[in-house]
Design an enzyme around this catalytic site. Sequence first.
Site, PDB file in Angstrom:
ATOM      1  N   ASP A 191       0.811  -1.220   0.000  1.00 47.48           N
ATOM      2  CA  ASP A 191       0.000   0.000   0.000  1.00 47.48           C
ATOM      3  C   ASP A 191       0.840   1.263   0.000  1.00 47.48           C
ATOM      4  O   ASP A 191       0.630   2.146  -0.829  1.00 47.48           O
ATOM      5  CB  ASP A 191      -0.949   0.014   1.207  1.00 47.48           C
ATOM      6  CG  ASP A 191      -2.117  -0.940   1.008  1.00 47.48           C
ATOM      7  OD1 ASP A 191      -2.598  -1.035  -0.142  1.00 47.48           O
ATOM      8  OD2 ASP A 191      -2.536  -1.576   1.983  1.00 47.48           O
TER       9      ASP A 191
ATOM     10  N   ARG B  40       1.929   6.516  16.646  1.00 47.53           N
ATOM     11  CA  ARG B  40       1.438   7.409  15.602  1.00 47.53           C
ATOM     12  C   ARG B  40       1.810   8.876  15.814  1.00 47.53           C
ATOM     13  O   ARG B  40       2.257   9.533  14.869  1.00 47.53           O
ATOM     14  CB  ARG B  40      -0.088   7.236  15.425  1.00 47.53           C
ATOM     15  CG  ARG B  40      -0.478   5.819  15.008  1.00 47.53           C
ATOM     16  CD  ARG B  40       0.229   5.400  13.725  1.00 47.53           C
ATOM     17  NE  ARG B  40      -0.096   4.057  13.266  1.00 47.53           N
ATOM     18  CZ  ARG B  40       0.732   3.017  13.319  1.00 47.53           C
ATOM     19  NH1 ARG B  40       1.927   3.141  13.872  1.00 47.53           N
ATOM     20  NH2 ARG B  40       0.368   1.843  12.843  1.00 47.53           N
TER      21      ARG B  40
ATOM     22  N   ASP C 218      -5.826   4.791  13.085  1.00 43.46           N
ATOM     23  CA  ASP C 218      -4.524   5.363  12.776  1.00 43.46           C
ATOM     24  C   ASP C 218      -4.636   6.629  11.921  1.00 43.46           C
ATOM     25  O   ASP C 218      -3.894   7.585  12.124  1.00 43.46           O
ATOM     26  CB  ASP C 218      -3.641   4.321  12.093  1.00 43.46           C
ATOM     27  CG  ASP C 218      -3.205   3.228  13.054  1.00 43.46           C
ATOM     28  OD1 ASP C 218      -3.012   3.539  14.248  1.00 43.46           O
ATOM     29  OD2 ASP C 218      -3.059   2.065  12.633  1.00 43.46           O
TER      30      ASP C 218
ATOM     31  N   SER D 227      -3.773  -8.452   9.246  1.00 45.19           N
ATOM     32  CA  SER D 227      -3.226  -7.103   9.207  1.00 45.19           C
ATOM     33  C   SER D 227      -2.459  -6.909  10.506  1.00 45.19           C
ATOM     34  O   SER D 227      -3.023  -7.027  11.597  1.00 45.19           O
ATOM     35  CB  SER D 227      -4.372  -6.093   9.085  1.00 45.19           C
ATOM     36  OG  SER D 227      -3.909  -4.822   9.453  1.00 45.19           O
TER      37      SER D 227
END
Length: 400
Positions: free
Chosen positions: A16, A97, A126, A177
């Site tokens: 991605d 993050r 996120d 994931s």
Amino acid sequence: MGRAKKAVLAYSGGVDTSVCIPYLKEEWGVEEVITLAADLGQGDELEPIREKALKSGASQSLVADATEDFITNYAFPSIQANALYENRYPLSTALARPLIAKLLVDAAAEYGADAVAHGCTGKGNDQVRFDVAIAALNPNLKVLTPAREWGMSREETIAYGERFGIPSPVKKSSPYSIDRNLLGRSIEAGPLEDPWTEPLEEVFLMTQAIAQTPDEPEYVEIGFEKGIPTRLNGQTLSPVALVTQLNEIAGRHGVGRIDMLENRLVGIKSREIYEAPALLVLIQAHRDLESLTLTKDVTQYKRGIEETYSQLVYNGLWYSPLKAALDAFIVQTQERVSGTVRVKLLKGNAFIVGRKSENSLYSDDLATYGADDRFDHKAAEGFIYVWGLPTRIWAEKLRG
Ligand code: ARG
């Protein structure tokens, strides 16, 4: 919003974020994409990732060594806050993050970029954490989020990438994931989407299956200074070394797994598997040391602060005025939270079996049932009379 000329993209080396590079250039007319891969102790080799970004069309490929910053300035404060989202999740992903956002914003300033970009989808937490943290640090930067908008399936994304020389994943890609850093791993999707399905052993990497853990317990002594973990078994360690070693020790005993249903900020309930051996043990030990060194009122009041703090961090408000105010409270409470906690690890459990501190508020001549008791028993009667007075008056009214 106007076109961005130069963007710094948060880069992991996966399909991605790799596809984001040509996509930003071809579809959105970004002239130059600089990638930034953050080393947060996830254990990936970063040189191949750096090269892959260049092959995928990045003009420059940056690698930021951020593990120490991560543990010192993001993980340790959250340990002081005993931060557990919904009482269970120690925020291992959430804490990374705001740091990645800061690295992006700093790189944008350094390289004269007018935008930053990330590859988050539109369903998770996120994206919120990135977007809000970036806005808090530099509200003038554009935030580009191709994967939130391109609407391509997994296959389409891979096919798009192949047109620009991005190789499709070599092995059959995992159904899961996964996010990982030194604090822990989060595993979602695939068979785990059914909350009734037990996770297969294959999803875990940092923690041993209980069937494989030692039959003998292992003891570990964790030393804290002002609420910050500084020692393991008497040895002073750097923040990164301490977390690394404790991950190893606790993980070997199968400690640190979580299987939970979690309420995302975007309203979705998701089934999450986590493993965060050191972080969970450190929070448990820290909370125990607080029970020895903080007064009753501070301990109890802090519980509410911790709950709010955990929600703020989970919900992307790391850089916010309320978070800063809570930090000030928390740091103040940690002034005397120094000492040592003894933890016994056995078969997936971490038991606190001892604690000591120079600042201990535990007083054995008050607590004892022995002869040297100095608690004034006669004082109890008057205290209970006053304490119970409202209830007594209420009962007299009600029952006559
Ligand atoms: N649910 C966790 C959180 O919100 C984990 C998110 C995992 N992120 C990812 N990109 N796989 O913090």
